[in-house]
Design an enzyme around this catalytic site. Sequence first.
Site, PDB file in Angstrom:
ATOM      1  N   ASP A 209       1.275  -1.262  -0.187  1.00 23.48           N
ATOM      2  CA  ASP A 209       0.060  -0.194   0.201  1.00 23.48           C
ATOM      3  C   ASP A 209       1.135   0.960  -0.198  1.00 23.48           C
ATOM      4  O   ASP A 209       1.092   1.416   0.886  1.00 23.48           O
ATOM      5  CB  ASP A 209      -1.149   0.089   0.944  1.00 23.48           C
ATOM      6  CG  ASP A 209      -1.858   1.368   1.591  1.00 23.48           C
ATOM      7  OD1 ASP A 209      -2.220   2.089   0.012  1.00 23.48           O
ATOM      8  OD2 ASP A 209      -2.197   0.646   1.898  1.00 23.48           O
TER       9      ASP A 209
ATOM     10  N   GLU B  95      -0.467  10.595   0.884  1.00 24.43           N
ATOM     11  CA  GLU B  95      -2.426  10.164   0.913  1.00 24.43           C
ATOM     12  C   GLU B  95      -2.813   9.671   2.545  1.00 24.43           C
ATOM     13  O   GLU B  95      -3.404   9.987   2.669  1.00 24.43           O
ATOM     14  CB  GLU B  95      -2.117   9.229  -0.440  1.00 24.43           C
ATOM     15  CG  GLU B  95      -3.437   8.524  -0.126  1.00 24.43           C
ATOM     16  CD  GLU B  95      -3.746   6.950   0.180  1.00 24.43           C
ATOM     17  OE1 GLU B  95      -5.094   6.252   0.342  1.00 24.43           O
ATOM     18  OE2 GLU B  95      -3.335   6.561   1.460  1.00 24.43           O
TER      19      GLU B  95
ATOM     20  N   HIS C 124      -1.371  -2.318   5.865  1.00 27.14           N
ATOM     21  CA  HIS C 124      -1.374  -0.901   7.634  1.00 27.14           C
ATOM     22  C   HIS C 124      -0.675  -2.046   8.100  1.00 27.14           C
ATOM     23  O   HIS C 124      -1.243  -1.701   9.552  1.00 27.14           O
ATOM     24  CB  HIS C 124      -3.078  -0.265   7.973  1.00 27.14           C
ATOM     25  CG  HIS C 124      -3.061   0.537   6.931  1.00 27.14           C
ATOM     26  ND1 HIS C 124      -4.029   1.784   6.928  1.00 27.14           N
ATOM     27  CD2 HIS C 124      -2.756   0.747   4.978  1.00 27.14           C
ATOM     28  CE1 HIS C 124      -3.884   2.912   5.921  1.00 27.14           C
ATOM     29  NE2 HIS C 124      -3.428   1.591   5.190  1.00 27.14           N
TER      30      HIS C 124
HETATM   31 ZN   LIG Z   1      -3.011   2.945   3.163  1.00 24.91          ZN
END
Ligand SMILES: [Zn+2]
Length: 389
Positions: free
Chosen positions: A219, A249, A360
């Site tokens: 990610d 982000e 995450h």
């Molecule tokens: Zn993320």
Amino acid sequence: MFLFIHLQKGGWRSSKLAMMQPQPFNIKPVNLHTTLTKKVPSLSINQNLERLSNACGVTGRESQVRDLMVELLKPYADEIQIDKLENVIAIKKGKPKKPKIMLAAHMDEIGLMVKTITKEGFLQFSKMGGIDDRILPAQKVTVYTAKNTYPGIIGSKPPHIQKEEERKKIISFDELFIDVGAANREDAQSMGVAVGDSVSFDTTYQTLGEDAALGKAFDNRAGCVTMIEAMRLMEKTECTVFAVGTVQEEVGLRGAATAAFGVDPDLAIVLDVTIAGDVPGVREFDTTVKMGKGPALTISDSGLITHPKILRWFIDTAQQQKIPYQIESGLLGSTDAARISITRQGIPSGTISIPTRYIHSPCGMLNLKDIENAAKLTAAAIKTATKHF
Ligand SMILES: [Zn+2]
């Protein structure tokens, strides 16, 4: 993917949509007759993902990843710009008066930032992005100082001397610390450690079986690799394409906001990861997306309701090109598309996502074929854009 941590589970949810079986939107299809002949060598996807996953780009300190993105996008761009927030913008020029399309993949990763150096030489930290405190204790990390990198471990009070009630509790991140082996504060400072230094998880990229890979920061390095591959595949296009590597982000879709304002596109495609729900304990209600079954197309998430024309465009393209895809909706999280779609007077935006397990966290897992198919879909969609818009 941005995690809306301020939203409680069970709060915002599109329950009706989430319960729908994966079905395309009921919109009249458009007939398209285009083909993509060039094949994607998954070798380059694998190599690019390895380099990008192992690089450090904790939110707000994306320079290592930015430099790599410039190198990897250069062969497929007519021009590369870096804007004031340090978003990378690779431009492939098309014909005048044709739609301007923005591709966006965020370059930053969740991680930690040194907040305090204790007098004993331990580093206390703040979290950059949505990180669950439960995954932090005993993780190996890398501390990036101005000149050097140091290995470290996230320490806590040993369980042997914790009271029973303490052992049952989740240890909050502000009770944890990073141990880099410094004797005291002065020693840590003489190593070059300073407040504001980035800390990433220490996970080295590996491949598993035929098509799976594990590593940190999928990610959104998975989205970055997809964007590079899509640029490589699309060759000449009628539309002008802006492939943007965005910053920040994970703390609120910030780089995408300024990049979208600057580029001022007619349409946007965001390339990111999404949750793969094919692990024990995940209900079909939560997500039906599975690793290895094709890129996921979002109907809605916490920040975006995909424009119906965009969704139709993606689905028609996937069906015409026989590219596998999955539909998802109602996720508690969002992507750069949420911000881009409400820039200026509004920019129709959609998301093509790579199903990824354990996002995450210090180590994710994905299927490289999903990246290959997401890149094919992105490139094919751009080729057919003028038939839809
Ligand atoms: Zn993320």
